[in-house]
Structures are given as structure tokens and as C-alpha cells.
Write an enzyme that holds these catalytic residues in place. Structure first.
Site, PDB file in Angstrom:
ATOM      1  N   SER A 153       0.854  -1.198   0.000  1.00  0.00           N
ATOM      2  CA  SER A 153       0.000   0.000   0.000  1.00  0.00           C
ATOM      3  C   SER A 153       0.888   1.245   0.000  1.00  0.00           C
ATOM      4  O   SER A 153       2.059   1.182   0.418  1.00  0.00           O
ATOM      5  CB  SER A 153      -0.854   0.014   1.274  1.00  0.00           C
ATOM      6  OG  SER A 153      -1.517   1.251   1.415  1.00  0.00           O
ATOM      7  N   TYR A 166      -1.507  -0.666  10.656  1.00  0.00           N
ATOM      8  CA  TYR A 166      -1.612  -0.930   9.212  1.00  0.00           C
ATOM      9  C   TYR A 166      -0.360  -0.429   8.483  1.00  0.00           C
ATOM     10  O   TYR A 166       0.224  -1.152   7.663  1.00  0.00           O
ATOM     11  CB  TYR A 166      -2.867  -0.236   8.673  1.00  0.00           C
ATOM     12  CG  TYR A 166      -3.183  -0.506   7.214  1.00  0.00           C
ATOM     13  CD1 TYR A 166      -3.892  -1.643   6.836  1.00  0.00           C
ATOM     14  CD2 TYR A 166      -2.800   0.380   6.213  1.00  0.00           C
ATOM     15  CE1 TYR A 166      -4.204  -1.885   5.498  1.00  0.00           C
ATOM     16  CE2 TYR A 166      -3.101   0.151   4.881  1.00  0.00           C
ATOM     17  CZ  TYR A 166      -3.809  -0.983   4.523  1.00  0.00           C
ATOM     18  OH  TYR A 166      -4.116  -1.223   3.193  1.00  0.00           O
TER      19      TYR A 166
HETATM   20  P1  NAP Z   1     -11.634  -5.607   1.037  1.00  0.00           P
HETATM   21  O1  NAP Z   1     -12.502  -5.017  -0.005  1.00  0.00           O
HETATM   22  O2  NAP Z   1     -11.961  -5.372   2.469  1.00  0.00           O
HETATM   23  O3  NAP Z   1     -11.489  -7.175   0.767  1.00  0.00           O
HETATM   24  C1  NAP Z   1     -10.712  -7.940   1.644  1.00  0.00           C
HETATM   25  C2  NAP Z   1     -10.547  -9.344   1.108  1.00  0.00           C
HETATM   26  O4  NAP Z   1      -9.631 -10.024   1.977  1.00  0.00           O
HETATM   27  C3  NAP Z   1     -11.831 -10.144   1.093  1.00  0.00           C
HETATM   28  O5  NAP Z   1     -11.766 -11.055   0.029  1.00  0.00           O
HETATM   29  C4  NAP Z   1     -11.791 -10.873   2.437  1.00  0.00           C
HETATM   30  O6  NAP Z   1     -12.515 -12.109   2.458  1.00  0.00           O
HETATM   31  C5  NAP Z   1     -10.299 -11.154   2.546  1.00  0.00           C
HETATM   32  N1  NAP Z   1      -9.821 -11.347   3.903  1.00  0.00           N
HETATM   33  C6  NAP Z   1      -9.929 -10.498   4.973  1.00  0.00           C
HETATM   34  N2  NAP Z   1      -9.347 -11.036   6.058  1.00  0.00           N
HETATM   35  C7  NAP Z   1      -8.865 -12.243   5.675  1.00  0.00           C
HETATM   36  C8  NAP Z   1      -8.183 -13.276   6.342  1.00  0.00           C
HETATM   37  N3  NAP Z   1      -7.885 -13.187   7.643  1.00  0.00           N
HETATM   38  N4  NAP Z   1      -7.837 -14.385   5.646  1.00  0.00           N
HETATM   39  C9  NAP Z   1      -8.161 -14.509   4.346  1.00  0.00           C
HETATM   40  N5  NAP Z   1      -8.801 -13.550   3.647  1.00  0.00           N
HETATM   41  C10 NAP Z   1      -9.154 -12.441   4.318  1.00  0.00           C
HETATM   42  O7  NAP Z   1     -10.127  -5.063   0.890  1.00  0.00           O
HETATM   43  P2  NAP Z   1      -9.360  -4.466  -0.403  1.00  0.00           P
HETATM   44  O8  NAP Z   1      -9.540  -3.014  -0.420  1.00  0.00           O
HETATM   45  O9  NAP Z   1      -9.682  -5.259  -1.611  1.00  0.00           O
HETATM   46  O10 NAP Z   1      -7.857  -4.740   0.043  1.00  0.00           O
HETATM   47  C11 NAP Z   1      -7.110  -5.849  -0.427  1.00  0.00           C
HETATM   48  C12 NAP Z   1      -5.652  -5.623  -0.119  1.00  0.00           C
HETATM   49  O11 NAP Z   1      -5.213  -4.424  -0.736  1.00  0.00           O
HETATM   50  C13 NAP Z   1      -5.346  -5.470   1.382  1.00  0.00           C
HETATM   51  O12 NAP Z   1      -4.114  -6.083   1.684  1.00  0.00           O
HETATM   52  C14 NAP Z   1      -5.244  -3.970   1.557  1.00  0.00           C
HETATM   53  O13 NAP Z   1      -4.447  -3.623   2.651  1.00  0.00           O
HETATM   54  C15 NAP Z   1      -4.631  -3.578   0.232  1.00  0.00           C
HETATM   55  N6  NAP Z   1      -4.834  -2.185  -0.145  1.00  0.00           N
HETATM   56  C16 NAP Z   1      -6.093  -1.678  -0.321  1.00  0.00           C
HETATM   57  C17 NAP Z   1      -6.226  -0.348  -0.725  1.00  0.00           C
HETATM   58  C18 NAP Z   1      -7.580   0.298  -0.973  1.00  0.00           C
HETATM   59  O14 NAP Z   1      -7.607   1.511  -1.168  1.00  0.00           O
HETATM   60  N7  NAP Z   1      -8.653  -0.451  -1.012  1.00  0.00           N
HETATM   61  C19 NAP Z   1      -5.096   0.448  -0.930  1.00  0.00           C
HETATM   62  C20 NAP Z   1      -3.843  -0.102  -0.738  1.00  0.00           C
HETATM   63  C21 NAP Z   1      -3.729  -1.425  -0.363  1.00  0.00           C
HETATM   64  P3  NAP Z   1     -14.121 -12.154   2.808  1.00  0.00           P
HETATM   65  O15 NAP Z   1     -14.837 -11.660   1.572  1.00  0.00           O
HETATM   66  O16 NAP Z   1     -14.381 -13.593   3.071  1.00  0.00           O
HETATM   67  O17 NAP Z   1     -14.337 -11.260   3.991  1.00  0.00           O
END
Ligand code: NAP
Length: 262
Positions: A153, A166
Site C-alpha cells: 500500500s 496498518y
Molecule cells: P476488502 O474489499 O476489504 O477485501 C478484503 C478481502 O480479503 C476479502 O476477500 C476478504 O474475504 C479477505 N480477507 C480479509 N481477512 C482475511 C483473512 N484473515 N484471511 C483470508 N482472507 C481475508 O479489501 P481491499 O480493499 O480489496 O484490500 C485488499 C488488499 O489491498 C489489502 O491487503 C489492503 O491492505 C490492500 N490495499 C487496499 C487499498 C484500498 O484503497 N482499497 C489500498 C492499498 C492497499 P471475505 O470476503 O471472506 O471477507
């Protein structure tokens, strides 16, 4: 035989976006999720449809596992072996945001431990398991070249004082990337870190108004929200060996956020 990718947290958001891009390019997939089975099934179904439209026949299998738990990680790797029999790409994408988004002067150890298990310990030990398996594959066939991609991130290098755990976990993931890149390079395995900026997903939905305003005011030179597909396209390029002489490196998918401007 199709190449196989294991993507953690692929039921929703960025992981889903990565799965859809890989499926369209003909990869077989293990779609990991934590608790939302319906979302995982939906992603798998869409992957198979998109692959079919692109002229590929793929398998997309779903597997529940909490990447923060050792026994679940073992089961996830075993599932991949049993169902698909090979591993060409691990994407460590699963992650949670800071629980309660608490100021660092108020943050608790309990929340710190919970986040570190999922966002940092999970990727480290899954990389270890993937590295061991890819080593076996390499010994059996010297032409095999596995890959690991860690979804970090902008928080790896940008401070948010209400999400300290985080930020620390994402900064640590940068070192995980470099460690495994150095250790696995002789095995033909490249390891990359992808740093998304502000991406539209369930994680960022609660802070949508804040980021709408910031983006409108010019937070990023590319003045829009990122989409999961933006990250998916970057991961696909890495998966397809577009950077064979590059490892341990960061790919920013952040609309130019990191450019310092005056
Ligand atoms: P999200 O929409 O909240 O989706 C999270 C995903 O991770 C879901 O598929 C969830 O499964 C799964 N998950 C959560 N906890 C888990 C665990 N303990 N074991 C296995 N799977 C788990 O998040 P996102 O925004 O797509 O983020 C994905 C990644 O990108 C993360 O690492 C986040 O830090 C990173 N990121 C996000 C952003 C942003 O702006 N969104 C920016 C930079 C980095 P369920 O559906 O079963 O709950």
C-alpha cells in the site's frame, strides 16, 4: 496445462480484480476468502465466464482460510496441491484495515496483534510455503519460474496516525518482499511488491466522502479513484513475466500519488 495462481482474499475488492484479470488470461485459480462464501462463489463464477469469453477453459476453486492462522495456511496450500497440483504464482493480497482506526496514542495491543497476524505474518509464512513448493517444482523441471506478489500500500511509506498498525505492517511487507526476492532469485523466482493508492473497495467505502474530496482537490495527478482492475492489470503483467530481470521491486499503482509536487 494452465498456470496456477493462489490469490488470498480474492472474494472481494482488489483480490477479485486480480482474479478476473488472471482468469481472462487463462490462469487456473484458487480464490481464498475468510468468511464471505457467496462473494467467493460469485468471483469464481465470473472468472470462468470471462475466461470462456476470452477462449480459455479454466478452473477457479474457492477455499476458506484465515491467512492469520497457521493451520488454515497449511490447509490452503494443501487444497491447492490437491485440486490443481501446481503453483506458479502466489498473490498475498488478503488484508484488513486498522481495527477502529484509532489514534496511535489510543491503539491497543490486541488490535495490533490481530492485524499483524493477517497483514504481515500470513504473507511471510505463505511466501515460505510457496517458496518451498516452487523449489520442489524447480528441482523436478528446471524451466519452471514461480512468482510471488505482495499487495502492500502507499501506507508502506505514507503516515496515517490513526492507522499505525496498518502502516507498520505494510512497511514490513516491503522487507518480506526483499527477503524472499533475495532468497529465491537463484531458483528463478521473482518477488514483487505492488503498492496500490486509493482503490474503490469495501475497505475504503466507509471513508469514501473523505477521499472523494481529497481526489477532487488534487491528491493524485490522475484525478480519480483506482479500481481493482488497475491493480489486477499490474499483477497480470508481473505474472506474465513482463519484468524478468527485476525482483524485490515496488510497482506503484497509485495515480501518481508518490510524485512530490510544489
Ligand atoms: P476488502 O474489499 O476489504 O477485501 C478484503 C478481502 O480479503 C476479502 O476477500 C476478504 O474475504 C479477505 N480477507 C480479509 N481477512 C482475511 C483473512 N484473515 N484471511 C483470508 N482472507 C481475508 O479489501 P481491499 O480493499 O480489496 O484490500 C485488499 C488488499 O489491498 C489489502 O491487503 C489492503 O491492505 C490492500 N490495499 C487496499 C487499498 C484500498 O484503497 N482499497 C489500498 C492499498 C492497499 P471475505 O470476503 O471472506 O471477507
Amino acid at each position: 496445462m494452465n498456470q496456477v495462481a493462489l490469490i488470498t482474499g480474492a472474494s472481494r475488492g482488489i483480490g477479485r480484480g486480480i482474479a478476473l484479470e488472471l482468469a481472462t488470461a487463462g490462469w487456473d485459480l484458487v480464490i481464498n476468502y475468510a468468511g464471505n462464501r457467496a462473494a467467493a462463489e460469485g468471483t469464481a463464477k465470473r472468472c470462468v465466464e470471462l475466461a470462456g469469453e476470452a477462449g480459455h477453459t479454466i478452473r477457479a476453486e474457492i477455499c476458506q482460510a484465515n491467512v492469520g492462522q497457521a493451520e488454515d495456511r497449511d490447509r490452503l496450500i494443501e487444497f491447492t496441491r490437491e485440486q490443481l497440483g501446481r503453483l506458479d504464482l502466489l498473490v498475498n493480497n488478503a488484508g484488513i484495515t486498522s481495527i477502529g482506526r484509532t489514534d496511535i496514542l489510543e491503539a491497543t495491543e490486541e488490535n495490533w496483534d490481530a492485524l499483524m497476524a493477517i497483514n504481515l505474518k500470513g504473507p511471510f509464512f505463505l511466501s515460505q510455503q510457496a517458496g518451498r513448493w516452487m523449489l520442489e517444482q524447480r528441482e523436478a523441471d528446471n524451466s519452471r519460474r514461480g512468482k510471488i506478489v505482495n499487495i502492500s500500500s502507499i501506507s508502506a511509506h505514507t503516515v496515517s496516525t490513526n492507522r499505525g498498525d496498518y502502516c507498520v505492517a505494510k512497511a514490513g511487507l516491503g522487507m518480506v518482499t526483499k527477503l524472499f526476492a533475495a532468497r529465491l532469485a537463484d531458483l528463478g523466482i521473482n518477488v514483487y511488491e505492488v503498492c496500490p493508492g486509493v482503490i474503490a473497495s469495501d475497505m475504503t467505502a466507509p471513508v469514501q466522502a473523505k477521499y472523494d474530496k481529497l481526489i477532487d482537490e488534487g491528491l493524485t495527478p490522475i484525478r480519480r479513484w483506482g479500481e481493482p482492475s488497475d491493480v489486477g492489470k499490474a499483477v497480470l503483467a508481473l505474472a506474465q513475466d513482463a519484468f524478468p530481470f527485476t525482483t524485490g521491486e515496488v510497482i506503484n499503482v497509485d495515480g501518481g500519488f508518490t510524485i512530490r509536487r510544489i
